[in-house]
Design a protein around this motif. Sequence first.
Motif, PDB file in Angstrom:
ATOM      1  N   UNK A 104     -57.044  35.422 -49.712  1.00 57.59           N
ATOM      2  CA  UNK A 104     -57.924  36.294 -48.972  1.00 57.59           C
ATOM      3  C   UNK A 104     -56.979  37.433 -48.547  1.00 57.59           C
ATOM      4  N   UNK A 105     -57.695  38.533 -48.646  1.00 55.68           N
ATOM      5  CA  UNK A 105     -57.338  40.032 -48.553  1.00 55.68           C
ATOM      6  C   UNK A 105     -57.731  40.553 -47.249  1.00 55.68           C
ATOM      7  N   UNK A 106     -58.529  39.922 -46.550  1.00 56.41           N
ATOM      8  CA  UNK A 106     -59.171  40.190 -45.269  1.00 56.41           C
ATOM      9  C   UNK A 106     -58.483  39.807 -43.982  1.00 56.41           C
ATOM     10  N   UNK A 107     -57.431  38.896 -44.031  1.00 54.38           N
ATOM     11  CA  UNK A 107     -56.802  38.434 -43.017  1.00 54.38           C
ATOM     12  C   UNK A 107     -56.090  39.507 -42.014  1.00 54.38           C
ATOM     13  N   UNK A 108     -55.868  39.287 -40.763  1.00 52.29           N
ATOM     14  CA  UNK A 108     -55.105  39.987 -40.102  1.00 52.29           C
ATOM     15  C   UNK A 108     -53.856  39.468 -39.937  1.00 52.29           C
ATOM     16  N   UNK A 132     -51.153  44.279 -35.212  1.00 49.33           N
ATOM     17  CA  UNK A 132     -51.575  43.421 -36.456  1.00 49.33           C
ATOM     18  C   UNK A 132     -51.532  44.128 -37.697  1.00 49.33           C
ATOM     19  N   UNK A 133     -51.385  43.681 -38.838  1.00 48.74           N
ATOM     20  CA  UNK A 133     -51.550  44.396 -40.131  1.00 48.74           C
ATOM     21  C   UNK A 133     -52.410  43.629 -40.975  1.00 48.74           C
ATOM     22  N   UNK A 134     -52.629  44.405 -42.007  1.00 47.41           N
ATOM     23  CA  UNK A 134     -53.885  43.676 -42.918  1.00 47.41           C
ATOM     24  C   UNK A 134     -55.334  44.392 -42.477  1.00 47.41           C
ATOM     25  N   UNK A 135     -56.244  43.203 -42.314  1.00 49.46           N
ATOM     26  CA  UNK A 135     -57.491  43.551 -41.985  1.00 49.46           C
ATOM     27  C   UNK A 135     -57.482  44.446 -40.820  1.00 49.46           C
ATOM     28  N   UNK A 199     -59.677  36.056 -35.969  1.00 50.69           N
ATOM     29  CA  UNK A 199     -59.186  36.101 -37.185  1.00 50.69           C
ATOM     30  C   UNK A 199     -57.618  36.387 -37.681  1.00 50.69           C
ATOM     31  N   UNK A 200     -57.224  35.826 -38.678  1.00 49.27           N
ATOM     32  CA  UNK A 200     -55.776  36.113 -39.274  1.00 49.27           C
ATOM     33  C   UNK A 200     -55.079  34.991 -38.721  1.00 49.27           C
TER      34      UNK A 200
END
Length: 200
Positions: A104-108, A132-135, A199-200
């Motif tokens: 998944x590329x939508x995680x924090x 946070x990074x990512x989402x 999330x994440x």
Amino acid sequence: WNVVTNSVAVDEGAGTVTYTVSRTGASNAATINFATGGGSAVAGSDYTAVSQTLTFAAGEMSKAVTVAITNDTLAESNETLQATINNASAGSVNTSSATVTINDDDQSIWSVSTNTATVDEGSGVVTYIVSRTGATNAASINFATSGGSATAGTDYTAVAQVLSFADGEMSKVVTVAIANDTQAESNETLQASIGNASTG
């Protein structure tokens, strides 16, 4: 007959997963069934299902099958996509399935840090940064002071709160008040932790 993937893991944004169906030995014309199914990924939501009969011409030893991956915006766990082969018109199946992990590329990815590793008791505050990074979608995470040798109520003011991040917000500052007492004592440690991310 064998089926393999071009990679054991792909990012959700890759767009496709490629499976290769191959055979060794006899090279006469033959057919075999290929189908996606099984694994934790859901057909129609996470990928486009494929079910077809592969026709091999005489002398043809391998075929590539491409499966489309859905690049959604939903933060979710990594998922697996499985493909199987069966019902060969000639020969036997050696490797009947192959599985790829869709990352998944939508995680924090969350972290907590301090603005300094050491502060004087008289500084009044300790500052923590939750980032946070990512989402970048709206999300929340719990922050709390706990642990360490410093005593809540005596050495510092305890903090326990839910940090709400707006869409696009990547960091927040949390300030913890330190008590500047007149007691001679050893240096003490103050710990803060994060948990229960939405999330994440």
